[in-house]
Design an enzyme around this catalytic site. Sequence first.
Site, short mmCIF file in Angstrom:
data_model
loop_
_atom_site.label_atom_id
_atom_site.label_comp_id
_atom_site.label_asym_id
_atom_site.label_seq_id
_atom_site.Cartn_x
_atom_site.Cartn_y
_atom_site.Cartn_z
N ASP A 48 1.11 -1.28 0.25
CA ASP A 48 -0.11 0.05 -0.19
C ASP A 48 0.87 1.45 0.34
O ASP A 48 2.05 1.64 1.27
CB ASP A 48 -0.88 -0.08 1.13
N HIS A 107 0.27 -0.57 -5.03
CA HIS A 107 -0.97 1.26 -5.16
C HIS A 107 -0.92 2.38 -4.96
O HIS A 107 -0.56 2.58 -3.56
CB HIS A 107 -2.28 -0.05 -5.16
N CYS A 153 -9.40 5.96 5.57
CA CYS A 153 -8.98 4.51 5.00
C CYS A 153 -10.39 4.80 4.52
O CYS A 153 -11.27 4.69 4.03
CB CYS A 153 -9.90 3.32 6.34
N HIS A 205 -13.18 2.95 3.46
CA HIS A 205 -14.41 2.90 4.71
C HIS A 205 -14.64 3.45 5.56
O HIS A 205 -15.78 3.23 6.78
CB HIS A 205 -14.52 1.55 4.86
N ARG A 261 -5.82 3.23 -7.85
CA ARG A 261 -7.09 3.05 -6.76
C ARG A 261 -8.15 3.83 -6.72
O ARG A 261 -7.15 5.14 -6.47
CB ARG A 261 -7.17 2.65 -5.55
N SER A 273 -13.54 -6.69 1.79
CA SER A 273 -13.02 -6.22 3.19
C SER A 273 -13.50 -6.04 4.28
O SER A 273 -14.92 -6.88 3.73
CB SER A 273 -13.11 -4.38 2.19
N SER A 324 -14.24 -4.88 5.83
CA SER A 324 -14.79 -3.86 6.27
C SER A 324 -16.96 -3.71 6.23
O SER A 324 -17.73 -3.37 6.66
CB SER A 324 -14.49 -2.38 6.50
#
EC number: 4.1.3.1
Length: 428
Positions: free
Chosen positions: A153, A180, A191, A193, A228, A315, A317
């Site tokens: 990440d 990414h 984040c 989410h 992303r 995810s 999440s």
Amino acid sequence: MSVVGTPKSAEQIQQEWDTNPRWKDVTRTYSAEDVVALQGSVVEEHTLARRGAEVLWEQLHDLEWVNALGALTGNMAVQQVRAGLKAIYLSGWQVAGDANLSGHTYPDQSLYPANSVPQVVRRINNALQRADQIAKIEGDTSVENWLAPIVADGEAGFGGALNVYELQKALIAAGVAGSHWEDQLASEKKCGHLGGKVLIPTQQHIRTLTSARLAADVADVPTVVIARTDAEAATLITSDVDERDQPFITGERTREGFYRTKNGIEPCIARAKAYAPFADLIWMETGTPDLEAARQFSEAVKAEYPDQMLAYNCSPSFNWKKHLDDATIAKFQKELAAMGFKFQFITLAGFHALNYSMFDLAYGYAQNQMSAYVELQEREFAAEERGYTATKHQREVGAGYFDRIATTVDPNSSTTALTGSTEEGQFH
């Protein structure tokens, strides 16, 4: 004088870009001469990064899809590969939560030191190398490739294009295979989410992707670059300067000066099409596990870029059973793969596995003392039938490997570690 590390010429680099199928869908806004100018007179060889990138690229084309779990420790990655996974995912969320260089627990808001993710990449590669070394001296061929490629990440880059360049360099030096980069404003990064996300203009994110690619080219490593977009949920954007963003901007401003923008799948599609020439894979961050939305996104992108590979965050999440029945969950990844989602991953798998397993053990231990731990040990013994090896923890961390070093130095050594150990006596 040695020629080790001598860079390729601009002509050689250009020929590689023109003839290697790896680069047929990649657009660069800079020249081979620019790359040569930035390399200096010696280019360091990044074996793990190169090998990982090449293996990952092969997997993405040869396998139906590549699935990965988020790891935040070296031992987690070792167990993932031992269990049969072909790639490792490293989440910035997990690094923020429990693996960053400041030693603090953070939410996923780019609050930790920017070199933390490269450090965990290095730690994971070191752990995988040790597992490979142990397997070799034991004659264990059950794992085909211990050095599984790591996708890490890059968050929003921790700043502008120059910060992205330096972070990508550090990731490559640590041995990353792919990275990414998200289209959020780095200083307000959240984040995917969480609320409060602020997008940057499309053109600005293309600069991010270009910078990440340039860093890989200067390092002479074919790093997999993933774009992303957070436009499915983000309702703010820094500027209305890019014409591609203007159809979604409402005209309202916030007290911070941001523009309000319409979120949803349409801005995601528009951004994905703009990013496609600059990215090997594209990831649309979503708020629910929605196969129809994934299909709409895939069809729209592939109508213009038919060979574009996609990535999907399965995810934690998401409350999976709140949205999907068991049959749909079981086929979810296979259906995504059929749409072109070639890299699928569970970002926070390590966080949840670590926390639940320790809570479960500690709860049992608080109630039942040694009986609870022995239940865990018995489950470990039972898992050996499936290939689990960490029951023998001394062996797992390399005691036998270092005994081999000791006896290579002195064949008559009387101080080897495993000989006479409780592990040798009780775990055979």
